[in-house]
Design a protein around this motif. Structure first.
Motif, PDB file in Angstrom:
ATOM      1  N   VAL A 234       2.898  -6.000   9.952  1.00  0.00           N
ATOM      2  CA  VAL A 234       1.891  -5.675   9.000  1.00  0.00           C
ATOM      3  C   VAL A 234       1.992  -6.456   7.778  1.00  0.00           C
ATOM      4  O   VAL A 234       3.202  -6.714   7.290  1.00  0.00           O
ATOM      5  CB  VAL A 234       1.599  -4.272   8.684  1.00  0.00           C
ATOM      6  N   ARG A 235       1.121  -6.991   6.895  1.00  0.00           N
ATOM      7  CA  ARG A 235       1.207  -7.651   5.635  1.00  0.00           C
ATOM      8  C   ARG A 235       0.346  -6.657   4.757  1.00  0.00           C
ATOM      9  O   ARG A 235      -0.667  -6.377   4.855  1.00  0.00           O
ATOM     10  CB  ARG A 235       0.716  -9.033   5.724  1.00  0.00           C
ATOM     11  N   LEU A 236       1.328  -6.350   3.514  1.00  0.00           N
ATOM     12  CA  LEU A 236       0.677  -5.423   2.718  1.00  0.00           C
ATOM     13  C   LEU A 236       0.873  -6.169   1.380  1.00  0.00           C
ATOM     14  O   LEU A 236       1.793  -6.654   0.680  1.00  0.00           O
ATOM     15  CB  LEU A 236       1.758  -3.980   2.691  1.00  0.00           C
ATOM     16  N   SER A 237      -0.259  -5.938   0.540  1.00  0.00           N
ATOM     17  CA  SER A 237      -0.243  -6.333  -0.718  1.00  0.00           C
ATOM     18  C   SER A 237       0.216  -5.246  -1.762  1.00  0.00           C
ATOM     19  O   SER A 237       0.551  -3.924  -1.292  1.00  0.00           O
ATOM     20  CB  SER A 237      -1.812  -6.494  -1.354  1.00  0.00           C
ATOM     21  N   ARG A 238       0.579  -5.590  -3.067  1.00  0.00           N
ATOM     22  CA  ARG A 238       0.914  -4.436  -3.844  1.00  0.00           C
ATOM     23  C   ARG A 238      -0.131  -3.289  -3.875  1.00  0.00           C
ATOM     24  O   ARG A 238       0.338  -2.040  -4.019  1.00  0.00           O
ATOM     25  CB  ARG A 238       1.489  -5.116  -5.292  1.00  0.00           C
ATOM     26  N   ALA A 239      -1.405  -3.659  -3.948  1.00  0.00           N
ATOM     27  CA  ALA A 239      -2.171  -2.570  -4.117  1.00  0.00           C
ATOM     28  C   ALA A 239      -2.161  -1.632  -2.991  1.00  0.00           C
ATOM     29  O   ALA A 239      -2.412  -0.502  -3.186  1.00  0.00           O
ATOM     30  CB  ALA A 239      -3.609  -3.383  -4.131  1.00  0.00           C
TER      31      ALA A 239
ATOM     32  N   PRO B  45       7.502  -8.376  -7.405  1.00  0.00           N
ATOM     33  CA  PRO B  45       6.641  -7.069  -7.484  1.00  0.00           C
ATOM     34  C   PRO B  45       7.384  -5.777  -6.650  1.00  0.00           C
ATOM     35  O   PRO B  45       6.771  -4.889  -6.620  1.00  0.00           O
ATOM     36  CB  PRO B  45       5.527  -7.747  -6.698  1.00  0.00           C
ATOM     37  N   ALA B  46       8.406  -6.120  -5.993  1.00  0.00           N
ATOM     38  CA  ALA B  46       9.083  -4.868  -5.461  1.00  0.00           C
ATOM     39  C   ALA B  46      10.598  -5.472  -5.046  1.00  0.00           C
ATOM     40  O   ALA B  46      10.663  -6.527  -4.947  1.00  0.00           O
ATOM     41  CB  ALA B  46       8.376  -4.603  -4.013  1.00  0.00           C
ATOM     42  N   ARG B  47      11.284  -4.451  -5.287  1.00  0.00           N
ATOM     43  CA  ARG B  47      12.610  -4.520  -4.725  1.00  0.00           C
ATOM     44  C   ARG B  47      13.419  -3.215  -4.117  1.00  0.00           C
ATOM     45  O   ARG B  47      12.710  -2.262  -4.215  1.00  0.00           O
ATOM     46  CB  ARG B  47      13.419  -4.507  -6.009  1.00  0.00           C
TER      47      ARG B  47
ATOM     48  N   LYS C 157      16.258  -7.990  -4.587  1.00  0.00           N
ATOM     49  CA  LYS C 157      14.908  -8.112  -5.754  1.00  0.00           C
ATOM     50  C   LYS C 157      14.042  -9.044  -5.022  1.00  0.00           C
ATOM     51  O   LYS C 157      14.249  -9.858  -3.892  1.00  0.00           O
ATOM     52  CB  LYS C 157      15.150  -8.597  -6.852  1.00  0.00           C
ATOM     53  N   TRP C 158      12.629  -9.082  -5.510  1.00  0.00           N
ATOM     54  CA  TRP C 158      11.666  -9.986  -5.134  1.00  0.00           C
ATOM     55  C   TRP C 158      11.615 -10.154  -3.373  1.00  0.00           C
ATOM     56  O   TRP C 158      11.580 -10.997  -2.915  1.00  0.00           O
ATOM     57  CB  TRP C 158      11.998 -11.424  -5.526  1.00  0.00           C
ATOM     58  N   VAL C 159      11.361  -8.774  -2.988  1.00  0.00           N
ATOM     59  CA  VAL C 159      11.410  -8.495  -1.295  1.00  0.00           C
ATOM     60  C   VAL C 159      10.224  -9.159  -0.961  1.00  0.00           C
ATOM     61  O   VAL C 159       9.102  -9.017  -1.369  1.00  0.00           O
ATOM     62  CB  VAL C 159      11.350  -7.001  -1.075  1.00  0.00           C
ATOM     63  N   ALA C 160      10.301  -9.945   0.126  1.00  0.00           N
ATOM     64  CA  ALA C 160       9.307 -10.909   0.801  1.00  0.00           C
ATOM     65  C   ALA C 160       9.107 -10.167   2.341  1.00  0.00           C
ATOM     66  O   ALA C 160       7.726 -10.172   2.668  1.00  0.00           O
ATOM     67  CB  ALA C 160       9.471 -12.091   0.823  1.00  0.00           C
TER      68      ALA C 160
END
Length: 389
Positions: free
Chosen positions: A266-271, A363-365, A378-381
């Protein structure tokens, strides 16, 4: 006396160093293993726990602070020992040759370990190769030399304990038959060494202990409190610029978290992440260089909830975490199943009530209790559950 202090201190350093290595979970995945050729030297490795949350902060803080505090003791001891390396003849027997060799390795290993350790603390990587294998293998060489030297010198030490204080000894005696005039009193020597150790403690310990001592940690690169002020005003090692992270990489229209597991991807945006149940945890960050932060208030999605999104509804699996970071060590890191399952292990989106800043991993760590700082990616992809290849 100096020898006894070093014996106790170096023993603690060796144990806490091995513990620090275990905290990286090097036997979990090759991405965590900085010494893949360690062989039997990794015999003691164990699954690093997540409780108490300050565990790595304590063990690595002791390792680094004690190591720095012992520097004057080491130098004073070397001042008294090194001349013996140049006594003639260089070897009177096989046993004497082995004793001299063990002493050479002991002195060289001690200097190497303390020097590379201090340089790592100061983030000054002037030595060739990676710090991790150099320090790891150097520690084992030093420890082996220490055991060999102790075994070879044990008979001499026993004889010395039985000698009268005014008795002369042979060539191997610890009592000099003709001592030179003292250049400093015993009390003065101990005062000088103790004062130096106390000064180093006061000017470095605050990076690990926090509190009022953080203001006096003048010799620690990550010592001072609130380097930038505000909710994000706590220590970091890598900036976004150093890691090659640009605003275009983390823009809300471009960034997607890729989560892969048993049932697919799955691909998740920050929103979209913000629509999932959010949880909070108060956790510090502690790094191998000995510095640590106070507890920070993190908020985000539990790692185990993200695992459930891709079919891992029961027991949480291991996970491979990949960063947007373009270069540098630990841009990929593996976490154990128990770390994923801990309810305080988060994919953090906020810290101290505000969105993560770029330098803190926007945006996420990942934030995991008791884990070394480099495993808090950090900067999790991408998160890949159950496959650590």
């Amino acid at each position: 006396m100096l020898g006894l202090v070093l014996l106790a201190g170096v023993s603690v350093l060796f144990v806490t160093g091995l513990v620090s290595y275990a905290a990286y979970n090097p036997n979990l995945s090759r991405v965590n293993d900085t010494t893949p050729d360690k062989g039997l030297l990794g015999f003691y490795l164990f699954a690093w726990p997540t409780r108490p949350v300050w565990l790595y902060r304590l063990t690595q803080g002791v390792h680094v602070t004690l190591g720095l505090t012992l520097v004057p003791v080491l130098l004073a001891k070397l001042w008294s020992v090194v001349p013996r390396l140049f006594t003639l003849p260089p070897a009177r027997s096989l046993a004497h040759a082995l004793e001299r060799l063990s002493l050479l390795l002991l002195v060289g290993g001690g200097l190497f370990e303390f020097t590379t350790g201090v340089l790592d603390i100061q983030l000054d990587y002037v030595f060739p190769g990676s710090f991790y294998p150099l320090h790891f293998y150097g520690a084992w060489v030093f420890f082996a030399a220490f055991l060999a030297h102790a075994a070879l010198k044990l008979p001499t030490a026993v004889r010395a304990l039985r000698e009268r204080p005014d008795a002369g000894g042979g060539a191997d005696s610890l009592v000099s038959p003709r001592p030179a005039p003292p250049t400093v009193s015993r009390r003065g020597a101990f005062g000088l060494v103790g004062g130096g150790s106390l000064l180093l403690f006061l000017t470095t310990a605050g990076q690990s202990l926090g509190g009022p001592l953080r203001r006096t940690a003048l010799l620690a690169p990550r010592g001072p409190a609130d380097p930038n002020g505000g909710p994000s005003g706590f220590q970091i090692n890598k900036t976004a610029a150093y890691a090659g992270i640009t605003p275009a990489d983390t823009h809300e229209d471009a960034w997607r978290l890729v989560v892969t597991g048993r049932t697919g991807t799955v691909r998740l945006s920050r929103a979209r992440l913000l629509q999932l149940p959010l949880h909070s945890a108060s956790l510090p960050i502690a790094c191998v260089e000995g510095w640590s932060t106070a507890d920070q208030w993190w908020r985000g999605v539990r790692l185990r909830d993200l695992a459930a999104l891709v079919g891992h509804d029961g027991a949480a699996p291991d996970v491979l975490v990949e960063s947007l970071q373009r270069h540098g060590a630990f841009r990929r890191a593996a976490l154990r199943a128990d770390q994923v399952a801990d309810p305080r292990s988060l994919l953090a989106l906020y810290v101290n009530g505000e969105e993560l800043s770029a330098d803190h991993g926007h945006p996420a760590r990942v934030i995991v209790p008791a884990a070394p700082g480099v495993l808090n990616t950090k900067w999790v992809a991408r998160l890949t559950f159950g496959d650590l290849r």
